[in-house]
Design an enzyme around this catalytic site. Structure first.
Site, PDB file in Angstrom:
ATOM      1  CG  PHE A 108      -4.899  -3.252 -11.135  1.00  0.00           C
ATOM      2  CD1 PHE A 108      -4.495  -4.180 -10.677  1.00  0.00           C
ATOM      3  CD2 PHE A 108      -6.083  -3.050 -11.623  1.00  0.00           C
ATOM      4  CE1 PHE A 108      -5.203  -5.435 -10.510  1.00  0.00           C
ATOM      5  CE2 PHE A 108      -7.032  -4.618 -11.262  1.00  0.00           C
ATOM      6  CZ  PHE A 108      -6.437  -5.445 -10.287  1.00  0.00           C
ATOM      7  NE  ARG A 109       1.088   1.890  -6.885  1.00  0.00           N
ATOM      8  CZ  ARG A 109       0.151   2.048  -6.125  1.00  0.00           C
ATOM      9  NH1 ARG A 109      -0.296   2.790  -5.740  1.00  0.00           N
ATOM     10  NH2 ARG A 109       1.004   1.111  -4.838  1.00  0.00           N
ATOM     11  CG  LEU A 110      -5.315   2.059 -14.324  1.00  0.00           C
ATOM     12  CD1 LEU A 110      -5.289   0.597 -15.052  1.00  0.00           C
ATOM     13  CD2 LEU A 110      -3.627   1.696 -15.515  1.00  0.00           C
ATOM     14  CG  HIS A 111      -3.135   6.123  -9.375  1.00  0.00           C
ATOM     15  ND1 HIS A 111      -4.171   5.799  -8.004  1.00  0.00           N
ATOM     16  CD2 HIS A 111      -1.478   6.620  -9.154  1.00  0.00           C
ATOM     17  CE1 HIS A 111      -2.685   4.031  -8.006  1.00  0.00           C
ATOM     18  NE2 HIS A 111      -1.902   5.251  -8.558  1.00  0.00           N
TER      19      HIS A 111
END
Ligand SMILES: Cc1cc2nc3c(=O)[nH]c(=O)nc-3n(C[C@H](O)[C@H](O)[C@H](O)COP(=O)(O)O)c2cc1C
Length: 207
Positions: A182-185
Site C-alpha cells: 500500500f505504498r507504506l514503504h
C-alpha cells in the site's frame, strides 16, 4: 527471492550504512538478471542543468563509492567542475532503492592502475580508442581507432590512459528504501554527522 530469504528489511540493527549496503548488493547479486552493480549517476553542468546515466559500481568501503570513466567525457567534466555527484541504485527484483550524494574525489593512481589492469584486454584498448561523449563520424572511425591501438599495444602491458580513472563519491547521506504494501514503504536515511569518521545519524522518514 522470497521476502523471508532477504537479509533485512526493517533497518533496526544498523548504525552505519555500509554493512547494510553490502548486504543489499549481495542480495541483488543473487536475484538480478545482470549487472547488480549498475547505478544511475547524476551530475550537474556549469549552468546547473542535471544529467544522469548508468555506470557500474566497482568498489565501495567506508570512504565511499567508486566507478571508473573517461575524465574527458561529459560526466567527467561535470564532476571535475562541480566536485559533487549522486547515485541511485534500483533493484527491481528486490523492490529496493539506495540513493547517495556527496563530494567526489579522484581515486589514487595506484587504485586506478590496479583496476585498469584487471579489465579484459579489449576493454583496455577500448579506453584508448573511445573519445567518450564526443561526436563520432561513423562506426568505422571507432573500429579504425581500435585496430590502431591494438597494433600499438600488441606487445607488453597496455598503460592506463592519462584521462581514464576512477571517481569516489564520499557520501554525506545514504538512503535505503524498501517496498512495503500500500505504498507504506520503509525509508531510512543515514546522514553523516559533523566530520567524516564520526558516525551517522539515522533518520526514518515518511514514504
Ligand atoms: C549498465 C550500464 C553500465 C555502464 N557503465 C559505465 C561505466 O562504468 N563507466 C562509463 O564511463 N560508462 C558506463 N556506461 C555508459 C554510460 O551510461 C554513458 O553512456 C557514457 O559513460 C557516456 O556518458 P556521459 O556522456 O554522460 O559522460 C554504462 C552504461 C550502462 C547502460
Amino acid at each position: 527471492m522470497s521476502e523471508t530469504e532477504l537479509t533485512t528489511g526493517d533497518f533496526t540493527e544498523e548504525s552505519e550504512p555500509f554493512s547494510l549496503f553490502a548486504k543489499w548488493l549481495a542480495d541483488a547479486g543473487k536475484s538480478e538478471p545482470n549487472d547488480p552493480n549498475a547505478v544511475a549517476l547524476a551530475t550537474v553542468d556549469a549552468s546547473g542543468l542535471p544529467n544522469v546515466r548508468m555506470v557500474l559500481l566497482k568498489g565501495f568501503d567506508e570512504r565511499g563509492f567508486v566507478f571508473y570513466t573517461n575524465f574527458e567525457s561529459q560526466k567527467g567534466q561535470e564532476i571535475l567542475g562541480a566536485g559533487k555527484a549522486a547515485m541511485c541504485f534500483h533493484w527491481k527484483s528486490l523492490r529496493r532503492q539506495v540513493r547517495l550524494r556527496g563530494p567526489v574525489e579522484v581515486v589514487s593512481d595506484a587504485e586506478a592502475d590496479e583496476y585498469y589492469a584487471s579489465r579484459p584486454r579489449g576493454s583496455r584498448i577500448g579506453a584508448w580508442a573511445s573519445k567518450q561523449s564526443r561526436p563520432l563520424e561513423g562506426r568505422f572511425a571507432l573500429e579504425k581507432a581500435v585496430a590502431e591501438y591494438t597494433a600499438r599495444y600488441a606487445i607488453g602491458e597496455i598503460p592506463r590512459p592519462p584521462y581514464w580513472s576512477g571517481f569516489r563519491i564520499r557520501p554525506v547521506s545514504i538512503e535505503f528504501w524498501h517496498d512495503r504494501p500500500f505504498r507504506l514503504h520503509d525509508r531510512v536515511e543515514f546522514r553523516r554527522t559533523a566530520a567524516e569518521g564520526e558516525g551517522w545519524e539515522k533518520v526514518r522518514m515518511y514514504p
